[in-house]
Design a protein around this motif. Structure first.
Motif, short mmCIF file in Angstrom:
data_model
loop_
_atom_site.label_atom_id
_atom_site.label_comp_id
_atom_site.label_asym_id
_atom_site.label_seq_id
_atom_site.Cartn_x
_atom_site.Cartn_y
_atom_site.Cartn_z
N ASN A 5 0.72 -1.12 -0.38
CA ASN A 5 -0.24 -0.02 0.14
C ASN A 5 1.02 1.38 0.00
N VAL A 6 0.52 2.61 -0.82
CA VAL A 6 1.20 3.64 -0.73
C VAL A 6 0.45 4.32 -0.34
N VAL A 7 1.08 5.23 0.16
CA VAL A 7 0.31 7.07 0.51
C VAL A 7 1.00 8.33 -0.27
N LEU A 8 0.19 8.38 -1.67
CA LEU A 8 0.96 10.20 -2.60
C LEU A 8 0.24 11.38 -1.87
N PRO A 9 1.52 11.90 -1.43
CA PRO A 9 0.90 13.50 -0.53
C PRO A 9 0.08 13.80 -2.14
N CYS A 10 -0.36 14.76 -1.09
CA CYS A 10 -1.37 15.60 -2.23
C CYS A 10 -0.82 17.09 -2.29
N ASN A 11 -0.20 17.89 -1.22
CA ASN A 11 0.08 19.19 -0.72
C ASN A 11 -0.91 20.30 -0.76
N SER A 12 -2.17 19.96 -0.33
CA SER A 12 -2.61 20.54 -0.62
C SER A 12 -2.62 22.12 0.25
N PRO A 13 -3.56 23.16 -0.33
CA PRO A 13 -3.74 23.89 0.60
C PRO A 13 -3.80 24.21 1.68
N TRP A 39 -10.07 9.93 -8.31
CA TRP A 39 -10.56 10.06 -7.16
C TRP A 39 -10.98 11.44 -6.95
N SER A 40 -12.75 11.07 -6.76
CA SER A 40 -13.18 12.88 -6.80
C SER A 40 -14.08 13.19 -5.80
N GLY A 41 -14.12 14.00 -4.89
CA GLY A 41 -14.58 14.51 -3.41
C GLY A 41 -15.85 14.54 -4.13
N ALA A 42 -16.27 15.47 -5.40
CA ALA A 42 -17.39 15.76 -5.43
C ALA A 42 -17.67 14.56 -6.36
N ASP A 43 -17.00 13.75 -6.55
CA ASP A 43 -18.19 12.37 -7.26
C ASP A 43 -17.59 11.17 -6.87
N ASP A 44 -17.03 11.41 -5.47
CA ASP A 44 -16.91 10.18 -4.59
C ASP A 44 -15.96 9.31 -5.67
N GLN A 45 -15.40 8.02 -5.68
CA GLN A 45 -15.20 7.70 -6.29
C GLN A 45 -15.40 7.34 -7.10
N ILE A 46 -14.65 7.25 -8.68
CA ILE A 46 -14.92 6.58 -10.01
C ILE A 46 -14.35 6.00 -10.41
N ASN A 54 -8.85 5.29 -2.32
CA ASN A 54 -8.98 6.62 -1.28
C ASN A 54 -8.04 7.41 -0.40
N VAL A 55 -8.70 8.46 0.23
CA VAL A 55 -7.71 9.50 0.77
C VAL A 55 -8.25 9.75 2.23
N SER A 56 -6.71 10.19 3.09
CA SER A 56 -5.95 10.33 3.86
C SER A 56 -7.26 11.61 4.43
N SER A 57 -7.30 12.37 5.90
CA SER A 57 -7.41 13.44 5.98
C SER A 57 -6.54 14.71 5.44
N SER A 58 -5.69 14.70 5.38
CA SER A 58 -4.93 15.29 4.46
C SER A 58 -4.81 15.66 2.86
N CYS A 59 -6.26 14.73 2.44
CA CYS A 59 -6.55 14.52 1.22
C CYS A 59 -5.61 13.72 0.24
#
Length: 448
Positions: A5-13, A39-46, A54-59
């Protein structure tokens, strides 16, 4: 590394209050015109691989059970402004079961990555034994393609079966990722093991071999395991397909065989139905690098033929892949418009000058029996074939003759009174068709 399993950082503002405005995109190579939204927060997982993301709390994007097909460029876009995109390149290191010869065995290690990066450096792979000592003898960098780099280690077959080897991918002197080859015993075939071979998109029917006395499938369970390191998953329980991302493509027939529609790489692996039957689903694919070319420009591309199978099986035997051209002739070594790249584990390559309407076939064979084949290119003979030119000329000539005869008959029958000395001549190249009317007969034809 594959199967992790891997986690790709988003570096969101930091101003982003939630991940509902975040979208993750995926691109395998630079030639793709559009990115795929995974993946889209608006469209759910597509995604057709929805269970992987999936996404973490930091997106950050969480990917489960990474495989070779996941390598590429991932883009995190907070909101709708592309100027704030964050980019993450995912490289996947994989190992394959060793290939055994009489006195040696060869281990393979490959790095899948985004097509658009520089080629792997010459010394980008490092091999270590179980003591951590670097090995130099028998180490080869077999392939430095734009999407895959492949290294091999050949060692003498020794009586010590507990030796293991580690493959490292390095940049400079820094180890980026490593993977270990552990001892593995060969599992021979038996009457309770079935191997099925399919291409991507096929419908696979996995037989259960339940007793004929059973009247229903209410006691049938189907268990799936991609490889020996993965937890077993129950796909069917008590004759009912269990809820999963793949359940919409699964069903049972009246013999309790498991039917999987439109198979993908995610379906490859070992299936057990509970009646002492193990079914191994193998899948063949052909890909190219670059993936999209104009066949009329005679560009040079490399075709990769892969057999995807459970990692609990032994590696594909040497010379188990054959390449054929459109005439059925086997392509070996180097010839007119092609160069055979050899076989590495369960992957074989062929570099070709892709001409208009060229077709290439990859076959996987066991002994002298073809288990499955896949094609790349257009159907039928090449446009430059002398036979196709002759056939086309004959068809055109025949069509012109038929049109001439039909026109003559229609004109003659359309007149109320027969006319004398009416001659209609229709010339095709140097041959002439002469229609004569003598006032008595409706029509006559003479060839000169």
């Amino acid at each position: 590394m594959r199967e992790e399993n891997v986690v790709l950082p988003c570096n969101s503002p930091s101003s982003l209050s939630s991940c509902s405005d975040v979208t993750w995109f995926y691109s395998r190579d630079k030639n793709q015109n559009t990115q795929k939204k995974v993946w889209s927060g608006a469209d759910d997982q597509i995604s057709h691989r929805v269970s992987k993301f999936n996404v973490s709390s930091s997106c950050s994007l969480i990917m489960e059970y990474v495989d070779d097909d996941d390598a590429g460029l991932y883009t995190c876009r907070p909101g709708s402004d592309a100027s704030s995109d964050g980019f993450v390149y995912l490289n996947v290191l994989s190992n394959y079961p060793p290939y055994f010869s009489r006195s040696s065995k060869t281990f393979y290690c490959s790095l899948r990555r985004y097509d658009g990066l520089d080629l792997c450096p010459e010394n980008s792979f490092r091999w270590l034994d179980e003591t951590g000592t670097e090995l130099t003898e028998g180490v080869w960098l077999e392939l430095r393609g734009p999407t895959v780099c492949l290294s091999s280690l050949t060692v003498k077959d020794q009586s010590d079966k507990n030796r293991n080897y580690t493959c490292q991918f390095v940049e400079g002197n820094r180890v980026k990722v490593e993977i270990k080859h552990t001892p593995r015993r060969f599992k021979g075939s038996s009457s309770g093991i079935i191997h099925l071979y399919h291409r991507a998109g096929d419908e696979a029917v996995l037989p259960c071999n339940r007793p004929s006395s059973s009247d229903s499938c209410s006691s049938v369970d189907w268990i799936y395991q991609r490889n020996k390191n993965m937890n077993r998953k129950q796909e069917v329980h008590g004759g009912m397909v269990q809820s999963s991302p793949r359940s919409a493509r699964m069903s049972l027939d009246r013999n309790c065989s498991l039917i999987i529609n439109n198979i993908t790489a995610e379906d490859v692996g070992r299936y057990s139905c509970g009646y002492n039957t193990d079914v191994y689903l193998n899948m063949m694919i052909i890909s190219s690098s670059p993936p999209a070319v104009d066949p009329t420009k005679n560009e040079e591309i490399t075709l990769f033929c892969s057999l995807l199978r459970s990692s609990s099986l032994e590696s594909c035997p040497d010379k188990s892949f054959l390449w054929l051209n459109e005439t059925g002739s086997e392509l070996t070594g180097e010839g007119d418009g092609y160069k055979y790249g050899g076989q590495f584990g369960c992957v074989s390559s062929l570099t070709v000058n892709l001409q208009s309407r060229r077709r290439f076939t990859c076959q996987f064979v066991e002994g002298n029996k073809v288990k499955i084949e896949a094609h790349y290119g257009s159907e039928g003979p090449p446009a430059s074939s002398p036979l196709s030119f002759i056939m086309l000329t004959l068809k055109i000539t025949g069509l012109i003759l038929m049109v001439g005869i039909t026109v003559g008959i229609i004109r003659t029958r359309g007149r109320k009174k027969p006319q004398k000395d009416v001659n209609v001549r229709f010339s095709v190249d140097d041959d002439s068709v002469n229609y004569e009317n003598d006032g008595e007969r409706s029509a006559a034809a003479a060839l000169h």
